[in-house]
Design an enzyme around this catalytic site. Structure first.
Site, PDB file in Angstrom:
ATOM      1  N   ASP A  67       0.818  -1.212   0.000  1.00 52.04           N
ATOM      2  CA  ASP A  67       0.000   0.000   0.000  1.00 52.04           C
ATOM      3  C   ASP A  67       0.853   1.263   0.000  1.00 52.04           C
ATOM      4  O   ASP A  67       2.066   1.219   0.199  1.00 52.04           O
ATOM      5  CB  ASP A  67      -0.955   0.003   1.210  1.00 52.04           C
ATOM      6  CG  ASP A  67      -0.298  -0.525   2.483  1.00 52.04           C
ATOM      7  OD1 ASP A  67       0.934  -0.429   2.604  1.00 52.04           O
ATOM      8  OD2 ASP A  67      -1.021  -1.045   3.346  1.00 52.04           O
ATOM      9  N   ASN A 136      -7.075  -2.933  14.593  1.00 51.18           N
ATOM     10  CA  ASN A 136      -8.478  -3.256  14.318  1.00 51.18           C
ATOM     11  C   ASN A 136      -8.617  -4.466  13.389  1.00 51.18           C
ATOM     12  O   ASN A 136      -9.686  -4.750  12.885  1.00 51.18           O
ATOM     13  CB  ASN A 136      -9.183  -2.038  13.692  1.00 51.18           C
ATOM     14  CG  ASN A 136      -8.564  -1.650  12.350  1.00 51.18           C
ATOM     15  OD1 ASN A 136      -7.633  -2.308  11.868  1.00 51.18           O
ATOM     16  ND2 ASN A 136      -9.082  -0.602  11.734  1.00 51.18           N
ATOM     17  N   HIS A 138      -7.002  -4.883  10.450  1.00 48.28           N
ATOM     18  CA  HIS A 138      -6.805  -4.667   9.007  1.00 48.28           C
ATOM     19  C   HIS A 138      -5.522  -5.340   8.535  1.00 48.28           C
ATOM     20  O   HIS A 138      -4.580  -5.530   9.306  1.00 48.28           O
ATOM     21  CB  HIS A 138      -6.847  -3.174   8.644  1.00 48.28           C
ATOM     22  CG  HIS A 138      -5.670  -2.360   9.059  1.00 48.28           C
ATOM     23  ND1 HIS A 138      -5.777  -1.060   9.508  1.00 48.28           N
ATOM     24  CD2 HIS A 138      -4.340  -2.618   9.099  1.00 48.28           C
ATOM     25  CE1 HIS A 138      -4.577  -0.585   9.788  1.00 48.28           C
ATOM     26  NE2 HIS A 138      -3.681  -1.509   9.544  1.00 48.28           N
ATOM     27  N   GLU A 143      -9.815  -2.338   5.636  1.00 46.61           N
ATOM     28  CA  GLU A 143     -10.329  -2.007   6.956  1.00 46.61           C
ATOM     29  C   GLU A 143     -11.597  -2.812   7.267  1.00 46.61           C
ATOM     30  O   GLU A 143     -12.316  -3.228   6.347  1.00 46.61           O
ATOM     31  CB  GLU A 143     -10.689  -0.516   7.002  1.00 46.61           C
ATOM     32  CG  GLU A 143      -9.513   0.434   6.754  1.00 46.61           C
ATOM     33  CD  GLU A 143      -8.644   0.642   7.992  1.00 46.61           C
ATOM     34  OE1 GLU A 143      -8.584  -0.262   8.850  1.00 46.61           O
ATOM     35  OE2 GLU A 143      -8.017   1.710   8.092  1.00 46.61           O
TER      36      GLU A 143
HETATM   37  C1  F6R Z   1       1.559  -1.386   6.152  1.00 45.85           C
HETATM   38  C2  F6R Z   1       0.228  -1.977   6.256  1.00 45.85           C
HETATM   39  C3  F6R Z   1      -0.515  -2.004   7.531  1.00 45.85           C
HETATM   40  C4  F6R Z   1       0.359  -2.294   8.761  1.00 45.85           C
HETATM   41  C5  F6R Z   1      -0.481  -2.276  10.035  1.00 45.85           C
HETATM   42  C6  F6R Z   1       0.358  -2.491  11.260  1.00 45.85           C
HETATM   43  O1  F6R Z   1       2.065  -1.507   4.840  1.00 45.85           O
HETATM   44  O2  F6R Z   1      -0.283  -2.413   5.274  1.00 45.85           O
HETATM   45  O3  F6R Z   1      -1.518  -2.981   7.452  1.00 45.85           O
HETATM   46  O4  F6R Z   1       0.970  -3.544   8.608  1.00 45.85           O
HETATM   47  O5  F6R Z   1      -1.154  -1.052  10.128  1.00 45.85           O
HETATM   48  O6  F6R Z   1       1.212  -1.383  11.425  1.00 45.85           O
HETATM   49  P1  F6R Z   1       2.372  -1.384  12.528  1.00 45.85           P
HETATM   50  O7  F6R Z   1       3.332  -2.446  12.104  1.00 45.85           O
HETATM   51  O8  F6R Z   1       2.971  -0.016  12.452  1.00 45.85           O
HETATM   52  O9  F6R Z   1       1.713  -1.698  13.822  1.00 45.85           O
END
Ligand code: F6R
Length: 250
Positions: A67, A136, A138, A143
């Site tokens: 992403d 959450n 995702h 989401e």
């Molecule tokens: C990042 C992504 C997100 C993160 C998730 C966890 O490319 O796609 O899904 O993996 O938000 O983020 P952290 O590792 O910062 O807790």
């Protein structure tokens, strides 16, 4: 899903980097699906160390990221382009033209998403996708909600995600509200998936993922539909469940 309970964050990072290093040695032209965020930073650090020790060659490796914020310029230090440059691409001998992220500056976001899907197909698909997990539930920026979108698309970030991302920005108003993300089918099309999770803040998302139910209220639960998923996590991330030791679920 195979679940490995690791000692700590270092152990998670080490095991994940070993999986990736083994794949690169076995298939030097592999296609790696990469994630940003704080969770995989240790894994990237260890991969860079392996490269510096002369143990890994990235010259044939292709990468596609999950992403990118939208809109954001690749030069913006908060962009996922910049993040990947800092943690990996500038530190190893990967060829930049073989690294891909969604185009956060695209005038036509839908067309950019279609192009991204086409590009992944042309690369021959993703050999190994690395995922973090949102508090959450995702994955990528798919989401929780009433439905999920299969392919790469533009999405609004949930309030929970905007708040979680705020730690990377100086001002709340700078935190992006949209992103371009691989869809659930894009992720599930990867031949193998590695999920990394550490810390108590991930415990309820991990418990929902491992609950045995598949629900759009926890997008990570869709990983139960894939045959080759490995979770490396610490005890804190499992603390909303009753479990101990390496274990096989589902
Ligand atoms: C990042 C992504 C997100 C993160 C998730 C966890 O490319 O796609 O899904 O993996 O938000 O983020 P952290 O590792 O910062 O807790």
């Amino acid at each position: 899903m195979r679940v490995f309970v690791c000692k700590d964050y270092e152990d998670i990072s080490g095991r994940a980097s070993e999986e990736i290093a083994a794949l690169i040695r076995e298939k030097p032209t592999c296609v790696l699906g990469l994630a940003t965020g704080s969770t995989p930073e240790g894994m990237y650090r260890k991969l860079c160390e392996c490269y510096q020790a002369g143990e890994l060659d990235f010259s044939g490796v292709r990468t596609v990221n999950l992403d990118e914020y939208y809109p954001i310029s690749p030069e913006n230090p908060q962009s996922y382009h910049s993040f990947m440059n800092r943690v990996l691409f500038e530190r190893v001998n990967i060829r930049r033209e073989q690294t891909y992220l969604p185009d956060g500056m695209a005038a036509d976001a839908n067309a950019a998403c279609l192009d991204y899907e086409r590009m992944i197909r042309e690369l021959g698909g993703i050999d190994l996708q690395v995922l973090g997990i949102g508090q959450n539930g995702h994955i990528g920026f798919n989401e929780p909600g009433e439905s999920l979108i299969p392919l790469t698309h533009k999405t609004a970030l949930s309030e929970n995600t905007v708040n979680a991302n705020a730690r990377f920005f100086q001002h709340m108003e700078d935190v992006p509200r949209y992103a371009l993300t691989m869809g659930m089918k894009t992720i599930l099309s990867a031949r193998r998936i590695l999920v990394l999770a550490n810390g108590k803040s991930k415990a309820s998302a991990v418990a929902a993922m491992l609950s045995g139910r598949v629900t759009t209220s926890c997008p990570a639960s869709f990983l139960n539909l894939h045959d080759d998923v490995t979770l490396f996590c610490d005890r804190d991330a499992l603390s909303a469940m009753e479990t101990s030791g390496d274990k096989e679920t589902l």
